[in-house]
Scaffold this active site. Sequence first.
Site, short mmCIF file in Angstrom:
data_model
loop_
_atom_site.label_atom_id
_atom_site.label_comp_id
_atom_site.label_asym_id
_atom_site.label_seq_id
_atom_site.Cartn_x
_atom_site.Cartn_y
_atom_site.Cartn_z
N GLY A 51 -8.82 3.89 10.07
CA GLY A 51 -9.39 2.60 9.68
C GLY A 51 -9.15 2.21 8.23
O GLY A 51 -9.66 1.19 7.77
N THR A 52 -8.33 2.98 7.52
CA THR A 52 -8.13 2.71 6.09
C THR A 52 -7.58 1.31 5.84
O THR A 52 -8.07 0.58 4.97
CB THR A 52 -7.15 3.75 5.50
N GLY A 53 -6.53 0.92 6.58
CA GLY A 53 -5.92 -0.38 6.35
C GLY A 53 -6.85 -1.54 6.67
O GLY A 53 -6.93 -2.52 5.91
N CYS A 54 -7.55 -1.44 7.80
CA CYS A 54 -8.51 -2.48 8.17
C CYS A 54 -9.60 -2.61 7.10
O CYS A 54 -10.01 -3.72 6.73
CB CYS A 54 -9.17 -2.14 9.51
N THR A 71 -9.10 9.62 8.01
CA THR A 71 -8.78 8.37 7.32
C THR A 71 -8.54 7.21 8.30
O THR A 71 -7.93 6.21 7.94
CB THR A 71 -7.52 8.55 6.46
N LYS A 129 0.85 -1.19 0.00
CA LYS A 129 0.00 0.00 0.00
C LYS A 129 0.89 1.25 0.00
O LYS A 129 1.59 1.50 0.97
CB LYS A 129 -0.93 -0.01 1.21
#
Length: 271
Positions: free
Chosen positions: A214-217, A212, A175
Amino acid sequence: MHIPPRVLTVAGSDSGGGAGIQADLKTMLALGTHGMSVLTAVTAQNSLGVQGAWDLPAEAVRAQFRSVVDDIGVQAVKTGMLSSAELVETVAALLAGLDAPVVVDPVGVSKHGDALLAASALDAVRTKLLPTATVATPNLDEVAQLTGVHVRKEADMRRAAAAVLDFGPRWALIKGGHLTAAGGGGGSAVDLLTDGTEEHWLRAPRHDNRHTHGTGCTLASALAAQLAKGDSVPQAAAAAKDYVTGAIAAGFRLGGGIGPVDHGWRLGDGR
């Protein structure tokens, strides 16, 4: 009777509702799947950061997993916060016997910079957890933490992916959202999906929105949901990228710090 695809998240709880199992379950619902959970830790967390974290016993994690898998069954699994070597090894052993795609999000730090993975657990992530992954989804900080590869420009992402793949996942999704314009990020957020043979560069517009959390989850859960629905890995990654891009664009303020992405942005909820 329609039974939606079943997706399991193995992750920690975010009391503020922006990340962790709360983000995972919201994402899974928004994408038409039935989300289930194995809780690994409880955090006291809000828009300002993580004020406390408590691991659950490995026995409790194992019991939750067996309870869900042995009765209901799963069609995909996503892992998130596994902060200790014991929890990493426990979950890796459970996943090794599972016939379903696994998305491993090797959570290292929170959006606010709070450590969520003990240094002593890093080797277990590398040698036990990553080999179980259908797709590993590290961000650039997690790549550096796991492999020592520092990505400063887009071209470095190939080297990062190769280093992650050396630990055994079938696919790596690197990412690149933290890349600056000087590093080649430009006006787009770019991710690299590869299995070491084929490459898929996923690009989306950057949105000027600081909310932003919580983007990765959310990305990893969306990927797992799409795999549960039968998508190939490249199809699932592209769909997950589209979903999280919309969620970032619609992210909203909560509290006095960084607000969450909007998991319901496709639902027409009037916000």
